[in-house]
Design an enzyme around this catalytic site. Sequence first.
Site, short mmCIF file in Angstrom:
data_model
loop_
_atom_site.label_atom_id
_atom_site.label_comp_id
_atom_site.label_asym_id
_atom_site.label_seq_id
_atom_site.Cartn_x
_atom_site.Cartn_y
_atom_site.Cartn_z
N GLN A 108 -6.22 9.97 12.96
CA GLN A 108 -7.65 10.72 13.49
C GLN A 108 -7.37 11.87 14.39
OE1 GLN A 108 -10.49 10.10 11.66
NE2 GLN A 108 -9.78 7.91 10.92
N THR A 112 11.11 6.19 -4.62
CA THR A 112 11.29 7.54 -4.96
C THR A 112 10.22 8.40 -4.61
OG1 THR A 112 12.00 6.87 -7.19
CG2 THR A 112 10.99 8.96 -7.14
N GLY A 169 -2.20 11.82 5.08
CA GLY A 169 -2.64 13.00 4.39
C GLY A 169 -4.39 13.33 4.18
N HIS A 170 -4.74 11.97 3.89
CA HIS A 170 -6.15 12.17 3.28
C HIS A 170 -7.34 12.27 4.35
CE1 HIS A 170 -7.89 7.97 3.68
NE2 HIS A 170 -6.70 7.55 4.00
N ASN A 206 -10.33 5.54 15.73
CA ASN A 206 -10.97 5.87 14.50
C ASN A 206 -12.54 5.42 14.39
OD1 ASN A 206 -9.63 3.51 14.55
ND2 ASN A 206 -10.57 2.98 12.57
N CYS A 250 -14.98 -3.67 5.47
CA CYS A 250 -14.28 -4.59 5.01
C CYS A 250 -14.23 -4.72 3.44
CB CYS A 250 -14.57 -5.87 5.60
SG CYS A 250 -14.00 -7.36 4.72
N GLY A 277 -1.05 5.85 5.96
CA GLY A 277 -1.20 5.37 7.29
C GLY A 277 -1.00 3.82 7.33
N THR A 278 -1.33 3.02 6.51
CA THR A 278 -1.06 1.69 6.80
C THR A 278 0.15 1.19 6.83
OG1 THR A 278 -3.20 0.98 5.97
CG2 THR A 278 -1.57 -0.71 5.55
#
Lengths: 392, 359
Positions: A183, A241, A204-205, A155, A329, A68-69
């Site tokens: 989300q 890759t 994914g997670h 989120n 944080c 995501g980041t």
Amino acid sequence: MAYLDHAATTPMLPEALDAYAATARELGNASSLHAPGRHARRRVEESRERIAAALGARPSEVIFTSGGTESDNLAVKGIFWARRAAEPARTRIIASAVEHHAVLDSVEWLAREEGARVTWLPVDGLGRMEVDALRASLDEYGDEVAFATAMWANNEVGTVQPVAELAQICAAHGVPLHTDAIQAVSQVPVDFAGSGAAALTVTGHKLGGPIGVGALVLGRDIECTPLLHGGGQERDVRSGTLDVPGIVAFATAVEIAVKGRAEYAARVGEIRDALIAGVRQAVPDAILNGDPVDRLPGNAHFSFPGCEGDALLLLLDAQGIACSTGSACSAGVAQPSHVLLAMGADDDRARSSLRFTLGHTSTLAEVDAVVAALPAAVERARRAGAVRAARV
Amino acid sequence: MSGGVDSAVAAARAAEAGYDVTGVHLALSRNPQTYRSGARGCCTLEDARDARRAADVIGIPFYVWDMADRFHADVVDDFVAEYAAGRTPNPCLRCNEKIKFAAVLDRALALGFDAVVTGHHARLGADGLLRRSVDLGKDQSYVLAVLTREQLAHSIFPLGDSTKAQVREEAARRDLAVAEKPDSHDICFIADGDTRGFLHSRLGGTPGDIVDATTGEVVGTHEGAYAYTVGQRRGLDLRRPAADGKPRYVLSITPVTNTVTVGPAEALEVDRVHGERPVWTAGEVPSSEIDCEVQLRAHGEPVRAGVRVDSDRLVAELHRPVRGIAAGQAVVAYRPDPAGDIVLGSATITTAERAGAPA
């Protein structure tokens, strides 16, 4: 243990885990020309097609990333740079005030380092973006806007945004809209083509896939300057890759999550509603933050007046209950949530908040554990808050 | 858990002793050089990471508590104000008094904890008496002597029976990565160790006179009296030598007139020390003078003395004169004991004088 932090990460689906393990045993770099390479590439392309089908996109629009980041950074910086290169006057970004830090900090970085100008899109008291404000901003600045970014669902407080409406307004001004749907996918219907968004972040997670793999769904006609240069993978937009087992497991999870979404939303929503009712009974002055109706089925977010969220978190953690203050944080110094502040909450309400998020493994027994532990934790956290207030 | 070896081993010992232990690291600094300067202005310095890593190895929960505002008001601002008033404060002592065993303890008690465990080198046994560490070189009972009996009742110091070398060995045995971490020496909120520069940045520079106590003559100038400490010899930069050619020392600082008074070493000698805000931890406050030892600065030599104390004053009559006693430091009374010298009580030094015959 009661795990109520599925928005941070949720357990992998067994099918995704099996797919990961099976693929990880296979040899091959998807960029190689020989037989093992072709085999790996087939796995990747099949996964791309499955994800595209699940999200209403074309396969060529799915750009695999590390999560995501990265997807948010790629969309924000890449689209900004490409748009500015094509039309130098377009240096303004319209961004909602409640974005995840991956978007927020990228936008602020562009403002600081690249001379971007920013219009922050306000939200109302429920965390819902103000459509009229977007319209007004575009009327005023339309010619200088590079792109807009507005998350699909928040989120922290779980408010679901009117993304299609926002995209439609942007499209009328020829402005591409990026939406962070991390989300949202698996919890609410997400259709890329139908939404009118130009770019969409998914990872994914948060939906039962592995950590470390995600995608930016990027419209075919949207120019995006790469952040990572190298082998030219992923339409030359994202070199590196490809993580074949991660991608296969990701696709497996997306497919299952989207296929089972309605059933999931009903089941998890019911548990969530029990949690909200239980918390309200246990702590009558708890405030539910976010939109009571248009919210993610797995999200319950409260402020507990007189408490500090991090004190509650510590006390619940000691009782085997895992939740979040919603503004994690890495060093752990609690900051008031920018989302709640944008919603008009004062500093105390922002600091007194706690996020419970449910997922595919959630049970009513976990809700019972929270509701049982909460009154004593709130009482202690209030005492600690009173000590602090008295001394300041 | 500061991120150092002492608090890491203290936490490990407390956990092993069967306590339900939670690690807490205090975020104390607003200094942008020691904190990551990011959009959120939070996040870690190396020490927080070391502390978290130790907590993970020990297997206890770990949290960072933000005490920066309290620390700034009660320790840093107090430090500056004390220097401005011509005194020489001990910020570690103030931090123990106001932060670690006050703000942190109060919050911990409210949250349902029973005690604060620290890695201080001092002994606190079942008798409730605070004693020097077995490692006299590392003994920290002086900076804990300001604690009240109530505070001590909620304190645990697991390291008092060990030497620093033993603590380091144990840390290595427990796979704590901080085993070899160097000791900290400087004042934690003055990152570069330049106390005078720090004070100058806070208090500015106001030139004033350096006056010879013997002759009354102006023998030099300074950039702010607060930068001097009683007993100081170096850095005076005096224009004229003393008549007898002997070195001169700072005897006193007078903030009102911004004057630093210097004189010969003998003039530094005092044998009566006055203290205010006494704290008496060992039993009832004595009604008559008691024979004991006093320590007048951190790592100072103990001196035999007769001590009288009441609710707001403490007077120590020293059996031999000592030099360079600075207002603002603590006078700590100890009773020598084969099982470790016992802290009787303490007070903040206000003045010191020469009462007896010249030595």
